[in-house]
Design an enzyme around this catalytic site. Structure first.
Site, short mmCIF file in Angstrom:
data_model
loop_
_atom_site.label_atom_id
_atom_site.label_comp_id
_atom_site.label_asym_id
_atom_site.label_seq_id
_atom_site.Cartn_x
_atom_site.Cartn_y
_atom_site.Cartn_z
N LYS A 37 35.51 52.33 47.05
CA LYS A 37 36.52 51.34 46.69
C LYS A 37 35.87 50.25 45.83
O LYS A 37 34.64 50.16 45.72
CB LYS A 37 37.13 50.72 47.95
CG LYS A 37 36.16 49.95 48.81
CD LYS A 37 36.84 49.40 50.04
CE LYS A 37 35.84 48.60 50.90
NZ LYS A 37 36.50 47.98 52.06
N ARG A 130 43.15 43.32 61.79
CA ARG A 130 43.53 43.51 60.39
C ARG A 130 44.56 44.63 60.40
O ARG A 130 45.58 44.52 61.08
CB ARG A 130 42.27 43.81 59.56
CG ARG A 130 42.36 43.40 58.11
CD ARG A 130 41.02 43.47 57.41
NE ARG A 130 40.40 44.80 57.45
CZ ARG A 130 39.30 45.12 56.80
NH1 ARG A 130 38.67 44.23 56.07
NH2 ARG A 130 38.79 46.34 56.88
N HIS A 165 37.81 50.27 62.88
CA HIS A 165 36.81 49.60 62.05
C HIS A 165 36.13 48.53 62.88
O HIS A 165 36.79 47.71 63.53
CB HIS A 165 37.48 48.98 60.82
CG HIS A 165 36.51 48.51 59.78
ND1 HIS A 165 35.66 49.36 59.12
CD2 HIS A 165 36.25 47.27 59.28
CE1 HIS A 165 34.93 48.68 58.26
NE2 HIS A 165 35.25 47.41 58.35
N ARG A 221 31.58 56.34 57.64
CA ARG A 221 31.98 55.84 56.33
C ARG A 221 30.84 55.00 55.74
O ARG A 221 30.55 53.90 56.22
CB ARG A 221 33.26 55.00 56.46
CG ARG A 221 34.41 55.74 57.12
CD ARG A 221 35.68 54.89 57.16
NE ARG A 221 35.52 53.63 57.86
CZ ARG A 221 35.73 53.46 59.17
NH1 ARG A 221 36.07 54.49 59.94
NH2 ARG A 221 35.57 52.27 59.72
N TYR A 264 26.60 21.10 30.08
CA TYR A 264 27.75 20.27 30.42
C TYR A 264 27.44 19.32 31.57
O TYR A 264 26.77 19.67 32.54
CB TYR A 264 28.95 21.15 30.83
CG TYR A 264 29.53 21.96 29.71
CD1 TYR A 264 30.15 21.36 28.61
CD2 TYR A 264 29.47 23.35 29.75
CE1 TYR A 264 30.68 22.11 27.59
CE2 TYR A 264 30.01 24.12 28.73
CZ TYR A 264 30.62 23.49 27.65
OH TYR A 264 31.16 24.25 26.63
N CYS A 311 27.12 28.09 31.94
CA CYS A 311 28.32 28.03 31.11
C CYS A 311 29.08 29.36 31.20
O CYS A 311 28.67 30.29 31.90
CB CYS A 311 27.94 27.73 29.67
SG CYS A 311 26.94 26.24 29.46
N MET A 312 30.19 29.45 30.51
CA MET A 312 31.01 30.66 30.57
C MET A 312 30.27 31.89 30.08
O MET A 312 30.36 32.96 30.69
CB MET A 312 32.29 30.46 29.75
CG MET A 312 33.26 31.62 29.83
SD MET A 312 34.77 31.35 28.88
CE MET A 312 35.56 30.05 29.83
N ASP A 313 29.50 31.74 28.99
CA ASP A 313 28.86 32.89 28.36
C ASP A 313 27.35 32.77 28.29
O ASP A 313 26.68 33.72 27.88
CB ASP A 313 29.38 33.07 26.93
CG ASP A 313 30.89 32.95 26.86
OD1 ASP A 313 31.57 33.78 27.49
OD2 ASP A 313 31.39 32.03 26.19
#
Length: 366
Positions: A37, A130, A165, A221, A264, A311-313
């Site tokens: 998953k 759950r 589980h 699992r 920043y 930063c973002m990038d």
């Protein structure tokens, strides 16, 4: 040297090695189901399934129908168990993709049966609170067995498995795990006494495989351990080989003076002359901004602390005394600065970090 600004390097050999080791731990008469998953915990579900299928794996688990559909359309055969609840508008896909659907109540099972034939595994909630038929104590066993008996009698439904589980199997001395297993075992015994055959019995996740061999039953699992990560600090196994490392590149090198501030918010001020490297990875790639000033990447084998805000990038590292140039490889996490250590720094778990590497970061299989 990679041409990508950032990339996740995935060792399929290590994943196969982990699978073979877990199969050995599970025992000769126990099936290992590979949990793939969340795109195989960020490792690439299609590629992982192809390698494991070639190694003899026949059972896979996904979270939702969309994940199952991707695997089937990519030519993945074998058994596919959907662990989550499939919505009504996708009921037709269950048979179309020949998947096994989890059921967690009689009402849901009856809805599926009306659109049958459907193959199912019944999920029992023994304490996770759950998904599942509620069965937290021995007092719940008879009522839950009656509900399962009704489910098994539904026309158009074929019950092929039953599972629960564990909530804290990563704690090797967990009394709660023994309590859950005791309730589940009592339920299985009651169903057997009633002549109800639910097929494969399974309850162990990765930590359960390592810590509770007496609970392996018919199938286990394998999730995080398949990808070479210990389920928790209390559940370590030196035989597991991490499969993913996250890399980037040095984009720019410069020197700053005392009093200069970085990034920043000007949260970092240089107290001495520094050599800095701008690295082409940021929080949009999955490098959490919360690691600003709290993590060291590896450049040419040496630790380079991040300075200033991520930063973002991009991000910036102090490389004073570290020979480096644009294009040099940067290990964001890997053998010497593990995802687990990064997770500890963030107060989270490495599961989250592996799944957080964004789609714009290409995978390279090595």
């Amino acid at each position: 040297m990679s041409e990508n600004r950032a990339e996740a390097r995935i060792s399929l050999d290590n994943i196969e090695q982990n699978y073979r080791y877990l199969r050995q731990k599970a025992g000769e008469n126990c099936i290992v189901m590979a949990v793939v998953k969340a795109d195989a915990y960020g490792h690439g579900a299609v590629e992982v399934c192809r390698r494991l299928s070639a190694a003899g794996e026949t059972h896979f688990a996904v979270a939702c129908m969309e994940e199952a559909a991707l695997l089937r359309s990519s030519g993945i055969a074998g058994e596919l168990l959907v662990l989550g609840i499939t919505p009504q508008e996708l009921y037709g896909s269950i048979a179309a993709y020949n998947v096994v659907q989890t059921v967690a109540s009689y009402t849901y099972a009856a809805q599926l049966a009306a659109c049958g034939p459907v193959r199912v595994h019944i999920k029992v909630d023994t304490g996770m609170s759950r998904l599942g038929l509620y069965c937290h104590t021995l007092d719940d066993v008879e009522r839950t067995a009656s509900e399962i008996e009704r489910i098994a009698a539904l026309p158009g439904l074929k019950v092929e498995g039953i599972f629960t589980h564990f909530a804290e199997s990563d704690a090797p001395q967990s009394d709660f795990t023994h309590r859950q297993f005791g309730v589940f075992s009592a339920l299985l015994a009651e169903l057997k006494a009633r002549g109800v055959d639910c097929g494969l019995r399974h309850c162990c996740n990765s930590a359960g495989i390592l810590n509770f061999p007496e609970m392996h039953l018919d199938m286990v699992r394998a999730g995080i351990a398949l990808y070479g990560c210990d389920p928790s600090p209390e559940s370590r196994d030196s035989e597991l080989r991490p499969a993913m490392s996250l890399h980037s590149r040095v984009a720019f090198v410069s020197r700053i003076r005392p009093g200069d501030t970085v990034s920043y918010g000007r949260s970092y001020t240089a107290e001495r002359p520094l050599d800095t490297a701008v690295i082409s990875i940021g929080y949009a790639d999955g490098l959490s901004r919360a690691l600003s000033g709290r993590w060291s990447v590896r450049i040419n084998g040496r630790p380079a602390p991040l300075i200033g805000k991520i930063c973002m990038d991009l991000c910036v590292a102090d490389v004073t005394g570290i020979p480096c140039a644009p294009g040099d490889d940067v290990v964001v996490f890997g053998p010497d600065n593990s995802a687990e250590a990064m997770a500890d720094r963030l107060g989270t778990i490495h599961y989250e970090l592996l799944c957080s590497v964004k789609n714009r970061v290409p995978r390279r299989y090595i």
